[in-house]
Structure formats: structure tokens, C-alpha cells
Design a protein around this motif. Structure first.
Motif, PDB file in Angstrom:
ATOM      1  N   UNK A 739       0.839  -1.196   0.000  1.00 32.38           N
ATOM      2  CA  UNK A 739       0.000   0.000   0.000  1.00 32.38           C
ATOM      3  C   UNK A 739       0.870   1.241   0.000  1.00 32.38           C
ATOM      4  N   UNK A 740       0.220   2.385  -0.209  1.00 27.71           N
ATOM      5  CA  UNK A 740       0.953   3.635  -0.174  1.00 27.71           C
ATOM      6  C   UNK A 740       1.545   3.910   1.186  1.00 27.71           C
ATOM      7  N   UNK A 741       0.816   3.520   2.258  1.00 27.76           N
ATOM      8  CA  UNK A 741       1.311   3.757   3.606  1.00 27.76           C
ATOM      9  C   UNK A 741       2.539   2.883   3.890  1.00 27.76           C
ATOM     10  N   UNK A 742       2.480   1.614   3.455  1.00 25.26           N
ATOM     11  CA  UNK A 742       3.641   0.740   3.623  1.00 25.26           C
ATOM     12  C   UNK A 742       4.829   1.276   2.834  1.00 25.26           C
ATOM     13  N   UNK A 743       4.561   1.777   1.633  1.00 30.72           N
ATOM     14  CA  UNK A 743       5.619   2.366   0.810  1.00 30.72           C
ATOM     15  C   UNK A 743       6.223   3.591   1.467  1.00 30.72           C
ATOM     16  N   UNK A 744       5.373   4.384   2.141  1.00 34.95           N
ATOM     17  CA  UNK A 744       5.871   5.558   2.860  1.00 34.95           C
ATOM     18  C   UNK A 744       6.822   5.131   3.968  1.00 34.95           C
ATOM     19  N   UNK A 745       6.438   4.095   4.730  1.00 33.63           N
ATOM     20  CA  UNK A 745       7.316   3.586   5.775  1.00 33.63           C
ATOM     21  C   UNK A 745       8.626   3.083   5.210  1.00 33.63           C
ATOM     22  N   UNK A 746       8.558   2.401   4.053  1.00 29.01           N
ATOM     23  CA  UNK A 746       9.752   1.845   3.415  1.00 29.01           C
ATOM     24  C   UNK A 746      10.730   2.953   3.023  1.00 29.01           C
ATOM     25  N   UNK A 747      10.228   3.967   2.348  1.00 30.47           N
ATOM     26  CA  UNK A 747      11.128   5.009   1.843  1.00 30.47           C
ATOM     27  C   UNK A 747      11.663   5.875   2.982  1.00 30.47           C
ATOM     28  N   UNK A 748      10.831   6.198   3.981  1.00 32.34           N
ATOM     29  CA  UNK A 748      11.314   7.004   5.111  1.00 32.34           C
ATOM     30  C   UNK A 748      12.329   6.229   5.936  1.00 32.34           C
ATOM     31  N   UNK A 749      12.046   4.941   6.171  1.00 34.48           N
ATOM     32  CA  UNK A 749      12.957   4.120   6.959  1.00 34.48           C
ATOM     33  C   UNK A 749      14.292   3.905   6.294  1.00 34.48           C
ATOM     34  N   UNK A 750      14.310   3.903   4.951  1.00 32.64           N
ATOM     35  CA  UNK A 750      15.567   3.709   4.233  1.00 32.64           C
ATOM     36  C   UNK A 750      16.332   5.007   4.024  1.00 32.64           C
ATOM     37  N   UNK A 751      15.634   6.140   4.032  1.00 30.52           N
ATOM     38  CA  UNK A 751      16.324   7.427   3.870  1.00 30.52           C
ATOM     39  C   UNK A 751      16.831   7.986   5.198  1.00 30.52           C
ATOM     40  N   UNK A 752      16.126   7.694   6.289  1.00 31.75           N
ATOM     41  CA  UNK A 752      16.469   8.275   7.590  1.00 31.75           C
ATOM     42  C   UNK A 752      17.934   8.075   7.977  1.00 31.75           C
ATOM     43  N   UNK A 753      18.535   6.886   7.735  1.00 31.50           N
ATOM     44  CA  UNK A 753      19.942   6.716   8.132  1.00 31.50           C
ATOM     45  C   UNK A 753      20.887   7.712   7.483  1.00 31.50           C
ATOM     46  N   UNK A 754      20.515   8.237   6.304  1.00 36.04           N
ATOM     47  CA  UNK A 754      21.355   9.215   5.628  1.00 36.04           C
ATOM     48  C   UNK A 754      21.512  10.473   6.478  1.00 36.04           C
ATOM     49  N   UNK A 755      20.474  10.807   7.220  1.00 38.98           N
ATOM     50  CA  UNK A 755      20.491  12.029   8.024  1.00 38.98           C
ATOM     51  C   UNK A 755      20.961  11.775   9.458  1.00 38.98           C
ATOM     52  N   UNK A 756      20.855  10.526   9.905  1.00 36.38           N
ATOM     53  CA  UNK A 756      21.164  10.219  11.304  1.00 36.38           C
ATOM     54  C   UNK A 756      22.564   9.660  11.498  1.00 36.38           C
ATOM     55  N   UNK A 757      23.252   9.325  10.404  1.00 33.55           N
ATOM     56  CA  UNK A 757      24.556   8.678  10.471  1.00 33.55           C
ATOM     57  C   UNK A 757      24.452   7.374  11.269  1.00 33.55           C
ATOM     58  N   UNK A 758      23.458   6.591  10.914  1.00 32.44           N
ATOM     59  CA  UNK A 758      23.293   5.285  11.551  1.00 32.44           C
ATOM     60  C   UNK A 758      23.035   4.260  10.457  1.00 32.44           C
ATOM     61  N   UNK A 759      23.045   2.998  10.803  1.00 34.57           N
ATOM     62  CA  UNK A 759      22.709   1.944   9.858  1.00 34.57           C
ATOM     63  C   UNK A 759      21.199   1.755   9.819  1.00 34.57           C
ATOM     64  N   UNK A 760      20.710   1.249   8.677  1.00 29.59           N
ATOM     65  CA  UNK A 760      19.279   0.985   8.559  1.00 29.59           C
ATOM     66  C   UNK A 760      18.828   0.027   9.659  1.00 29.59           C
ATOM     67  N   UNK A 761      19.727  -0.872  10.079  1.00 29.50           N
ATOM     68  CA  UNK A 761      19.396  -1.837  11.118  1.00 29.50           C
ATOM     69  C   UNK A 761      19.249  -1.230  12.503  1.00 29.50           C
ATOM     70  N   UNK A 762      19.551   0.078  12.649  1.00 32.46           N
ATOM     71  CA  UNK A 762      19.387   0.737  13.947  1.00 32.46           C
ATOM     72  C   UNK A 762      17.966   1.234  14.171  1.00 32.46           C
ATOM     73  N   UNK A 763      17.145   1.185  13.106  1.00 31.70           N
ATOM     74  CA  UNK A 763      15.781   1.723  13.172  1.00 31.70           C
ATOM     75  C   UNK A 763      14.753   0.646  12.873  1.00 31.70           C
ATOM     76  N   UNK A 764      13.639   0.680  13.611  1.00 32.88           N
ATOM     77  CA  UNK A 764      12.488  -0.153  13.300  1.00 32.88           C
ATOM     78  C   UNK A 764      11.463   0.668  12.543  1.00 32.88           C
ATOM     79  N   UNK A 765      10.673   0.002  11.685  1.00 35.40           N
ATOM     80  CA  UNK A 765       9.663   0.685  10.875  1.00 35.40           C
ATOM     81  C   UNK A 765       8.311   0.020  11.128  1.00 35.40           C
ATOM     82  N   UNK A 766       7.294   0.829  11.355  1.00 38.06           N
ATOM     83  CA  UNK A 766       5.948   0.313  11.635  1.00 38.06           C
ATOM     84  C   UNK A 766       4.959   1.181  10.862  1.00 38.06           C
ATOM     85  N   UNK A 767       4.182   0.568   9.981  1.00 37.24           N
ATOM     86  CA  UNK A 767       3.154   1.289   9.220  1.00 37.24           C
ATOM     87  C   UNK A 767       1.804   0.643   9.526  1.00 37.24           C
ATOM     88  N   UNK A 768       0.882   1.426  10.049  1.00 37.13           N
ATOM     89  CA  UNK A 768      -0.409   0.895  10.482  1.00 37.13           C
ATOM     90  C   UNK A 768      -1.538   1.795   9.984  1.00 37.13           C
TER      91      UNK A 768
END
Length: 847
Positions: A739-768
Motif C-alpha cells: 500500500x501507499x502507507x507501507x511504501x511511505x514507511x519503506x522510503x522514510x525508513x531507508x532514507x532516515x539513516x542518511x540524516x542520522x549517520x546510523x545503519x538501517x538496522x538501527x531503526x524499526x519501521x511500523x506502518x499501520x
């Protein structure tokens, strides 16, 4: 040779179309200055013997600050002479005061060895210089002599934490005369590790104060967005920033190579690993020494295997000089120290032409000047990418660095927005020394080292706050209060059970058997990760060896493994529920509301998929019934407003509402259950008090076009099957339209590490689509995967506007038709993605 290869790539039909960015930095002349007047004569002679007659401008600035008694952080480029910059004031102090001592901290043992070699080169010129390594590899018999005679100790934070501070009485002379603490590669001290190290520094300063010392700190870092802020957080003292790089540099080429698209519909690109081998062979054929960085140990082994296969099958006439497999070496964790030293020496003397490495080679180990560096996949942060690129062309020689992007959103964002990469690093290295669990553990360690005097703070923390923690330890029978002091009461010393690399105190031991059947420890995983990493049936990789997990004994913290050689790996599938326990901030934004606060995440591993190596073909899934785990952490969440939802519904761009299965659904549902004899068609369970579910094998939403549902086709009996609630949940997890909401979670969760200087594995993603915690409104939650949080959520709350804008650009620029791994994630197995929906949601959030 390098220039001819670069010209070839520009003309080559197989390469040129994929060169999406090419930045050439012209040569830079050095900014140099004579030796300062207050430099001791013996140090001048030592430098002259090394053919050094001038200092770079940043080295002189560092000298001036250090001689004035100031703390400083050096944040200049790779190979800019930072090591000399921090060595000079330390060596000068040793020359002027033979009783002085210095402590050097490095994040890895390999770097410690390298820097010891550097210091040893001064010993012939500086009579009283006695440097020594003191880490886990130092023989017990050598340690008393080192403690007594060495005036520079080189170690790592882990050894300081477990092997030096708890035994400070053996180091009384050293701590009494401690004048300098050097912290190298400061940018690596971020997240959980950095938060632990900040507390180790607090303990170090406390012990030094006990012996009457107040050491001066010199830190060095690769380029990050907040070097001064990070340094101040780590040492909790004022710090001067030295970032005006005065070193010389030859011409540098930085190229971003985006492999060609093989399937435009699915957005699938040619393998970055295979393209890395092809471009690496171009370098090898021209006798250009290079390093190829891969993100994982498995990728290193795949690259090596492909290189060796190509060499074995290619006629020697293809190369300018004969090529044998020993010219190509791997370099990663798991290799013995002797092998690593041999490879490093081979790179320095030219006998190794190509090294394939993980980021183990990223830090400042001296391997000489290479002609090129290839990065197979974005290494996770711009700082790391610049470090890896800086391994090529040390000094005035020309060099090239090539970033070969893969299909994930982070890589594709950089491929489409190369200017983001080439600008000054936006990344912040975040640490939280006051993290509840981490701080409590280090207070235990500090109390073991020295009793806490009533009224005494800890670092920058006041007594009022510390007293609460000490009272907790008192009530827990870990501390005793007597004569206005808090004493440690347990038998064991606490540092032994606290890993600096994790916030979870309890790990799971991975146990297998050797060739004789004797038990053998393979490694450990932290308790939080055990359920998804080493669940029964999982394939666990360690040093290129596959292990099959026979059993996970959670009560005894042991996983039993068997070595295997299978053609697949496993991927755990999890379900999560999130409750908000405390809102710390919230704010209206276009299209909804943003907030962050404390949350409770309940996660259960419900099954796993078997995926074939290299092709990722799904070989099937198996259910699991693992106990749920709870994580108290912090999260950032974005909630869509009712008005935004109405706009999306009216445009036919919202598919998360409950399905209307048609007026005859109850009759059809009963007919299917009767046909299936009221039994689950996966596990065979019969109906009891609750009726089984009826599942659409081709998802119901696949039959919706232009807002209208073809009920007749969707509800054909052959498209329906009976499932129990548990199996239905697992199947829905595996096969669903994105869904669009799941896609939003996917793209935000994968872009966030670029700004946080962390690995993608440091963040959990939940779309409900109907999150009960916010009144049933659609929400996306990004949360810290560390107990109590590490600060990522608050930062995402601040960066919300930038994150949404960059996500919209990424989805808009992607060339796929309906979602792919490079933007909103691939659709379900039926091919229905959510790109249009995700883009529409992002548009609402930008209005």
C-alpha cells in the motif's frame, strides 16, 4: 595508466551510460609553516630524520592549541597528517617531563598496531619514549612491565573498560602522571558504542582525578557534521575545532556508477557485485593497485570467488603483466592478525594488487597510496564513503574512487542526487551518555572502581540525579552506604559483564561442536536479536561458514548450531504492535501531525522465509511460534489527518480501508469452510470456538480497478482457502499488495539513516492504517531499536520537513512503473506496488 583507464570508461559502451556523476577535484598545494619556536630540539631532529621540515597549517594550529592547554578535535581529510598533529604535543611533553604519561585510544586492535609502529619510528631520536600496546592480545607476562615502564599506552575502549579502570590500583603511577588522552577515529564513537565510550571517559576522568591528574584531550575524526559537538559530548569539556586542512593533495576523481536497469517494470538493476568485479578487473588488467569495499563478509567472499574464477578462465595475454590469484586478497573480520599484517604489508610493497575488504580497512591503517577505491554499495554514511575513497591516492598522486550503487533507496537517492553527496557532510554522530541502561551499568562500574562520596556527581550529571540511581542500586543489594559513601557489594566486578557494543546486557551464546564432537563457542548475539537471528530453522552466517539453528534455549541463553552448506539463507518475519507510553513533543504539519516520545514495541517472530543465495528466489516459508519480546524505546511518528485521507480517497489513491467483499460474502465464506471440512489448509487445525478465516489467494485488492471491485472474479471458490487465525496472519505477512502507507514507511525508513549517520538496522519501521494509539488514524512510526532510545527519534522530529521533501524527490525520480526496491519497495508477488499512492501521500505532506 589511471588516466588512460578513466578515458576508456568514458568511451566504453558498457560503462559510460551508467556514469551518473563524475566530480574531479583539482590538485591542492600544501599550506605549510616552519616549526614553532617552542618545539624541543630533539623533536625537530626527529622530524628532520623523517624528511619533515615544515608543518601543515592544521598541524601548527593543533600544536598551538595543545601547548596552550586546550582540548581539541582534528577534523581534516584522510591522509592529512592527523597522526603527526596529535603525536607532536605528546612527544614534546615527554621530552620536557620524563614522568609524563599519555593514553591513546583506538577503536580497533589493527589500528593500535599500526600507530605503535608509527611511534616506534621516533624511539631512535627521543631517548625516553617507551610506547606499548596494552590490549586483549598482550601476554600476561608482559603486562606488569608495561604498566611500570611505558609512558604512552595504546589501547582500545573495551580494554580500558574491563582491563585498566577496574584495576587502577596497579596503574597508580601512570594515572598520577597522565597528561594527555588521545582519542582517534572519534567519528566511530556514535550510537550505542559512543554512548558507552562517553561513560568510560567519565570513569577515566574520575579515576585520574582520584590520583590528582587532569588530562588534556586531543581527538581526531573523519569529516562529520558535528565533530565539535560530538567531542564535547564525549569528554564533557570545552573543545577547539581544527578543520582547516592544509595538506597537499593530488587530483581526485569521484565517480558514481549506477548499474543499468535490466527490468524497467520491476526496477531491477544489474548486480552491483558483478559490476564491481568487472570494473575491478579493468583496474587489475592495467596494473593499478586498488581496494574494493563491500558491505558484508559474504559479499567479500562472493567478490573474491568471482575474481578468481575470471582470472582462471582468462588468457594471460589479456593483462599487462601476469596475474595470479595471490595478487587479490580478502580483508575482513575473522582473518587472523598475522594474515592481516601480511596483507597490509603486501599493499605497502605492491605484491598485493587488489584487496577486497569490509570496512575493517576503512580506518586509518597505513597501507600506502593506492590508485583506486571501489565501493560496492553505499557504505551507509557519507563520512564512511569519504573515508573509503580516501584510501586511494594518498599524497600528491592522482586517484579515483567509484561508488557502485545498488538498488536500495539510499543508493538510488544518491545516484539521482549526487550533489547531496558532494556537499559538506550533513550527518550527525549521535550519542546519549545518559541513556538509562547504559548510565546505570557504568555507575556500577564506577562504584566498583571507587566508592561514591555523598554529593559527588558523575561527569556533567548532578548529585541529585546520581543519588536516584545509587538509591536504586542500594535497594537492589548491589551497593552499601557507610560513612557517607556508597560501596559496591557484589562479588564479581561489573565491567566483565557489560559489552560496550550493545545496550542489552544479556546475550545468547552460539554453541556448535568441533570435528571431535566437543562443544565449541561460535559467537554470541545480543538478547534482543536472538529471536530473529537464531530462531529454530534459521541459517546463521559466521566467518563465511553457514550454521543451521537446531534449537534456541531462551531460558539458558544458548542456541545450538550445526555447520551446514546449503543453497539458501533465511529471513525472519515479524509482527509488531506499538503503544505510546509518553508523548514528548507533537506538532501539526501539512497533511497531519508529527510527534515523538516513549513507546512500547511488542514484537513476535511468526515465521521465516527461505531465500536462495544470489537469486533471492523464495523457496517457501515456515511458521514459528516464538514468545513475544517487549522493547521500551523512543519513536518518531507521522499521522495522516482526516482531511488528507478524504483527499486521497476521493482521488482513488487510498487502499487501506477495510474491504467490502460483497453482499454474498457470508454465504461464500461458509461454502469455502465446508468444502475444506472446517480445517486450516496450512496446519490442519480444526475449528473450535472461533470460526476459521477465509483467505483470498490472489489478494482482493488486485480486483479493484478505478475504484470498482469485480466481486465475482475475486470471490471465485478456487481463489479462496480456509486458514486458522495464526496461519492467516503469517500468510498475509508474506503475500500482500504494498500500500501507499507501507511504501511511505519503506522510503522514510531507508532514507532516515542518511540524516542520522546510523545503519538501517538501527531503526524499526511500523506502518499501520488504523493505529489505535492515535485514534485509529493511519501512521508510520520510526523507532530506535535500542532499549530506552539513543536520540534518533528526537532528531527525526527535527528533520521531518527535510526527510519528507527528500522522500518525495526519490519517489518522483525513480524510473520504475509501480514501486521497486529503489523507492517504495517492491509490490507483492502479484506485482502490485504502491508508488502512485505513496507519492500522493507525500504530496499531501508537503502542501
Amino acid at each position: 595508466m589511471l588516466s588512460s583507464l578513466l578515458d576508456f570508461w568514458k568511451q566504453d559502451e558498457e560503462t559510460a551510460p551508467s556514469l551518473v556523476a563524475w566530480q574531479t577535484t583539482p590538485p591542492r598545494a600544501a599550506q605549510t609553516h616552519p616549526f614553532p619556536n617552542d618545539m624541543p630540539e630533539s623533536l625537530r631532529k626527529a622530524l628532520s630524520s623523517r624528511n619533515i621540515s615544515l608543518l601543515y597549517s592544521h598541524q601548527l594550529t593543533a600544536w598551538t592549541h595543545a601547548r596552550a592547554g586546550l582540548n581539541l578535535i582534528l577534523a581534516t581529510g584522510t591522509a592529512s597528517g592527523k597522526t603527526l598533529a596529535y603525536n607532536l604535543p605528546v612527544l614534546a611533553k615527554l621530552i620536557e617531563d620524563s614522568h609524563s604519561r599519555a593514553l591513546y585510544l583506538f577503536p580497533t586492535k589493527a589500528l593500535t598496531q599500526d600507530q605503535q609502529s608509527n611511534l616506534e619510528s621516533f624511539q631512535s631520536s627521543i631517548a625516553n619514549l617507551k610506547s606499548a600496546i596494552y590490549d586483549g592480545d598482550t601476554p600476561q607476562s608482559h603486562r606488569p612491565v608495561i604498566r611500570k615502564t611505558a609512558n604512552i599506552i595504546l589501547t582500545n575502549p573495551d580494554m580500558l573498560h574491563t582491563g585498566i579502570l577496574p584495576h587502577h590500583a596497579n596503574w597508580s603511577d601512570f594515572f598520577s602522571n597522565l597528561k594527555f588522552v588521545v582519542i582517534d577515529e572519534t567519528h566511530t564513537y556514535r550510537g550505542v558504542f559512543g554512548s558507552h565510550v562517553a561513560n568510560v571517559i567519565r570513569r577515566l576522568k574520575r579515576v585520574a582525578k582520584f590520583y590528582g591528574a587532569k588530562p588534556q584531550f586531543i581527538l581526531s575524526s573523519a569529516t562529520i557534521g558535528n565533530p565539535k559537538e560530538l567531542a564535547k559530548t564525549l569528554i564533557e569539556e570545552p573543545v577547539e575545532l581544527v578543520d582547516d586542512d592544509g595538506s597537499s593533495r593530488g587530483p581526485r576523481h569521484f565517480i558514481i556508477y549506477n548499474p543499468p536497469v535490466l527490468n524497467p517494470t520491476l526496477g531491477l538493476r544489474k548486480s552491483s557485485l558483478l559490476e564491481g568485479v568487472r570494473l575491478g578487473m579493468d583496474l587489475l588488467k592495467r596494473n593499478i593497485q586498488s581496494v574494493i569495499f563491500a558491505r558484508t563478509r559474504r559479499s567479500v567472499e562472493i567478490l573474491l570467488t568471482n575474481f578468481q574464477s575470471l582470472i582462471s578462465n582468462s588468457p594471460s595475454s589479456n593483462y599487462q603483466s601476469p596475474i595470479t590469484n595471490n595478487l587479490i586478497r580478502g580483508y575482513r573480520s575473522g582473518y587472523l592478525p598475522r594474515q592481516r599484517r601480511e596483507i597490509e604489508q603486501g599493499l605497502r610493497d605492491g605484491s598485493v594488487k587488489t584487496v577486497v575488504a569490509t570496512n575493517a580497512l576503512e580506518l586509518g591503517i597505513d597501507i600506502g597510496g593506492l590508485g583506486a577505491a571501489l565501493m560496492v554499495g553505499y557504505p551507509g554514511t557519507i563520512a564512511s564513503a569519504r573515508q573509503q575513497a580516501g584510501r586511494a591516492g594518498r599524497g600528491d598522486t592522482p586517484a579515483a574512487a567509484v561508488l557502485i550503487t545498488n538498488s536500495n533507496p539510499l543508493d538510488q537517492f544518491l545516484a539521482h542526487h549526487p550533489e547531496y553527496f558532494f556537499e559538506r557532510s550533513p550527518e550527525m554522530a549521535l550519542v546519549n551518555p545518559n541513556h538509562l541502561l547504559i548510565l546505570l551499568n557504568h555507575l556500577r562500574c564506577a562504584m566498583f572502581e571507587l566508592p561514591f562520596q555523598k554529593g559527588e556527581g558523575f561527569g556533567s550529571l548532578s548529585w541529585e540525579l546520581i543519588e536516584e540511581y545509587l538509591q536504586f542500586l542500594l535497594s537492589n543489594n548491589e551497593a552499601h552506604f557507610s560513612n557517607e559513601k556508597y560501596f559496591w557489594m557484589q562479588d564479581a566486578y561489573p565491567a566483565a559483564n557489560i559489552s560496550l557494543r550493545s545496550a542489552s546486557p544479556q546475550g545468547v551464546v552460539l554453541q556448535s561442536a568441533d570435528a571431535d564432537g566437543k562443544p565449541m563457542i561460535v559467537g554470541t548475539v545480543d538478547g534482543e536479536s536472538a529471536n530473529w537471528m537464531v530462531h529454530p530453522g534459521a541459517i546463521y552466517m559466521h566467518e563465511a561458514q553457514q550454521y543451521f539453528v537446531k534449537e534456541l534455549d531462551i531460558d539458558n541463553h544458548i542456541a545450538h548450531l550445526v555447520p551446514v552448506g546449503l543453497d539458501y539463507y533465511t529471513e525472519a518475519q515479524q509482527q509488531s504492535e506499538i503503544l505510546i507510553t509518553a508523548r514528548q513533543a507533537q506538532s501539526a504539519v501539512p497533511g497531519g501531525e508529527k510527534a515523538y516520545g516513549e513507546i512500547q514495541v511488542t514484537t513476535q517472530v511468526v515465521g521465516f522465509r527461505k531465500l536462495r543465495w544470489f537469486t533471492n528466489e523464495n523457496l517457501g516459508q515456515e511458521p514459528l511460534d516464538m514468545p513475544p519480546s517487549e522493547l521500551q524505546t523512543t519513536g518518531y511518528w507521522l499521522t495522516l489527518s482526516e482531511s488528507a485521507l478524504k483527499t486521497l480517497r476521493d482521488a482513488g489513491l487510498w487502499t487501506n480501508d477495510p474491504n467490502d467483499y460483497g453482499p454474498d460474502w457470508q454465504k461464500i465464506r461458509l461454502a469455502v469452510r465446508k468444502r475444506d471440512q472446517f480445517k486450516c489448509q496450512v496446519c490442519g487445525a480444526a475449528e473450535t470456538n472461533r470460526e476459521h478465516d477465509v483467505h483470498h489467494m490472489i489478494p482482493f485488492r488486485a480486483f479493484i480497478q478505478d475504484g470498482k471491485v469485480n466481486h465475482e472474479e475475486a470471490n471465485r471458490l478456487e481463489n479462496l482457502t480456509t486458514l486458522c487465525q495464526s496461519c492467516h496472519r503469517k500468510v498475509e505477512q508474506n503475500v500482500r499488495i504494498r500500500s501507499g502507507l507501507t511504501g511511505l514507511g519503506f522510503v522514510l525508513g531507508n532514507l532516515a539513516p542518511l540524516f542520522l549517520m546510523c545503519d538501517a538496522g538501527d531503526l524499526g519501521i511500523y506502518a499501520e492504517p488504523a493505529w489505535s494509539a492515535v485514534g485509529g488514524l493511519p501512521s508510520v512510526v520510526l523507532y530506535d531499536l535500542v532499549p530506552a532510545g539513543i536520540g534518533f527519534s528526537a532528531k527525526l522530529f527535527e528533520l521531518h520537513d527535510e526527510l519528507i521533501r527528500r522522500a518525495q524527490e526519490l519517489v518522483n525520480d525513480c524510473a520504475c512503473e509501480d514501486g521497486c526496491p529503489s523507492c517504495v519497495g517492491p509490490g507483492g508477488e502479484n506485482g502490485h506496488g504502491g508508488r502512485a499512492e505513496t507519492f500522493a501521500i507525500l504530496e499531501q505532506l508537503l502542501k
